[in-house]
Motif scaffolding. Structure first.
Motif, short mmCIF file in Angstrom:
data_model
loop_
_atom_site.label_atom_id
_atom_site.label_comp_id
_atom_site.label_asym_id
_atom_site.label_seq_id
_atom_site.Cartn_x
_atom_site.Cartn_y
_atom_site.Cartn_z
N SER A 66 1.22 -1.31 -0.28
CA SER A 66 0.03 0.20 -0.54
C SER A 66 0.69 1.44 0.16
N LYS A 67 0.39 2.25 -0.22
CA LYS A 67 1.13 4.11 -0.35
C LYS A 67 1.24 4.53 1.07
N ASP A 68 0.31 4.35 1.52
CA ASP A 68 0.46 4.30 3.19
C ASP A 68 1.04 3.89 4.15
N GLY A 69 1.32 2.75 3.52
CA GLY A 69 2.99 2.28 4.84
C GLY A 69 1.83 0.76 5.49
N ARG A 70 0.87 0.99 5.30
CA ARG A 70 -0.25 -0.28 5.83
C ARG A 70 -0.08 -1.55 4.83
N VAL A 71 0.61 -2.66 5.47
CA VAL A 71 0.04 -3.58 4.76
C VAL A 71 -0.60 -3.45 4.30
N LEU A 72 -1.58 -4.48 2.73
CA LEU A 72 -2.38 -4.62 2.30
C LEU A 72 -3.00 -5.61 2.51
N GLU A 73 -4.37 -5.95 2.57
CA GLU A 73 -4.95 -6.99 3.10
C GLU A 73 -6.18 -7.65 1.75
N SER A 74 -5.58 -7.77 0.66
CA SER A 74 -7.05 -8.52 0.08
C SER A 74 -7.25 -9.60 -0.26
N ARG A 75 -8.30 -9.35 -0.96
CA ARG A 75 -8.44 -10.96 -1.99
C ARG A 75 -7.61 -11.50 -3.17
N LYS A 76 -7.19 -10.51 -3.85
CA LYS A 76 -5.55 -10.55 -4.33
C LYS A 76 -4.27 -10.33 -3.39
N HIS A 78 -4.83 -12.25 -1.36
CA HIS A 78 -4.22 -13.62 -0.28
C HIS A 78 -4.56 -14.95 -2.13
N ILE A 79 -4.55 -14.17 -3.44
CA ILE A 79 -5.30 -14.66 -4.05
C ILE A 79 -3.07 -15.19 -4.85
N ALA A 80 -2.32 -14.04 -4.12
CA ALA A 80 -1.20 -13.47 -4.39
C ALA A 80 -0.36 -15.14 -3.71
N LYS A 81 -0.50 -14.92 -2.46
CA LYS A 81 0.35 -15.61 -1.46
C LYS A 81 -0.17 -17.31 -1.72
N THR A 82 -1.35 -17.21 -2.57
CA THR A 82 -2.22 -18.54 -2.32
C THR A 82 -0.62 -19.05 -3.78
N PHE A 83 -0.40 -18.94 -4.60
CA PHE A 83 -0.17 -19.14 -5.53
C PHE A 83 1.48 -19.35 -5.78
N THR A 84 2.02 -18.27 -4.40
CA THR A 84 3.37 -18.29 -4.16
C THR A 84 3.19 -19.42 -3.66
N TRP A 85 3.00 -19.87 -2.54
CA TRP A 85 2.95 -20.69 -1.00
C TRP A 85 2.67 -22.49 -1.95
N HIS A 125 -8.58 -20.74 3.93
CA HIS A 125 -7.59 -20.65 4.84
C HIS A 125 -7.67 -19.40 5.37
N GLU A 126 -7.16 -18.56 3.73
CA GLU A 126 -6.76 -17.29 4.53
C GLU A 126 -7.67 -16.38 4.18
N ARG A 127 -8.80 -16.70 3.90
CA ARG A 127 -10.07 -15.80 4.12
C ARG A 127 -10.82 -15.99 5.92
N PHE A 128 -10.18 -17.36 6.07
CA PHE A 128 -10.73 -18.07 7.62
C PHE A 128 -9.65 -16.71 8.90
N TRP A 129 -8.63 -16.88 8.41
CA TRP A 129 -7.77 -15.86 9.37
C TRP A 129 -7.84 -14.86 9.05
N TYR A 130 -8.11 -14.25 7.77
CA TYR A 130 -9.07 -12.33 7.26
C TYR A 130 -9.48 -11.83 8.96
N ARG A 131 -10.53 -12.97 8.89
CA ARG A 131 -11.56 -12.50 9.83
C ARG A 131 -11.19 -12.17 11.09
N PHE A 132 -9.84 -13.15 11.39
CA PHE A 132 -10.20 -12.66 12.74
C PHE A 132 -8.76 -11.54 13.03
N ASN A 133 -9.14 -10.99 14.23
CA ASN A 133 -8.16 -10.11 14.03
C ASN A 133 -7.05 -10.89 15.80
#
Length: 142
Positions: A66-76, A78-85, A125-133
C-alpha cells in the motif's frame, strides 16, 4: 504490532499444517495405493512445511503493497499468496513423495493433484484467518 504478529503467524502455521497434512495423507494414500506411504509422506512434510510456511508468512507480512505504509490485505493479495505458497508446497511434496516412495511418477501425481486441492483449501484458510484479529493489535480492515 510486529511482536503480536509472530503469535498470529505461528497459529496460522499450525492450523494450515493440520489441514495440509490431512489433505496430503489422503491424496498420497489414494495415489500410491498404500496407507503406509500416505502416512509417511504426510508426516515427513510436517516439519519441512511448517518451516517453509512460517518463512512464507513472514515474507508476505514484510511485503508492503500500500502507498500509506499499511500492509494491504485483500482478495488479490490472498490469491497471490496462494500461488506463491502452492509453488513452494508442491515442490516440497513432490520431492518428499519421490524420496519416500522411490518413484518419481508418484511424486509428480501427488504434486499435480495437490495443486488443485491445496489452492482451494489455502484460499479458504486465508479468508478464514482474515476474519480474525488474533495477533493484530491495530489492524485496519479494507
Amino acid at each position: 504490532m510486529k511482536d503480536q504478529s509472530h503469535k498470529r503467524h505461528i497459529a496460522k502455521t499450525l492450523t494450515w499444517r493440520i489441514v495440509g497434512t490431512l489433505d496430503t495423507v489422503i491424496l498420497s494414500w489414494m495415489i500410491s495405493g498404500s496407507p503406509s506411504i500416505g502416512l509417511k509422506i504426510g508426516f515427513a512434510e510436517v516439519i519441512t512445511k511448517m518451516i517453509l510456511y512460517y518463512l512464507h508468512e513472514r515474507t508476505w507480512f514484510n511485503i508492503n503493497l500500500s502507498k500509506d505504509g499499511r500492509v494491504l490485505e485483500s482478495r488479490k493479495r490472498h490469491i497471490a499468496k496462494t500461488f506463491t505458497w502452492r509453488f513452494i508446497g508442491t515442490l516440497d511434496t513432490m520431492l518428499l513423495a519421490w524420496w519416500i516412495s522411490g518413484n518419481p511418477l508418484i511424486g509428480l501425481k501427488i504434486g499435480f493433484a495437490e495443486v488443485f486441492s491445496k489452492m482451494i483449501l489455502y484460499y479458504l484458510h486465508e479468508r478464514f484467518w482474515y476474519r480474525f484479529n488474533y495477533g493484530l493489535t491495530n489492524r485496519k480492515n479494507n
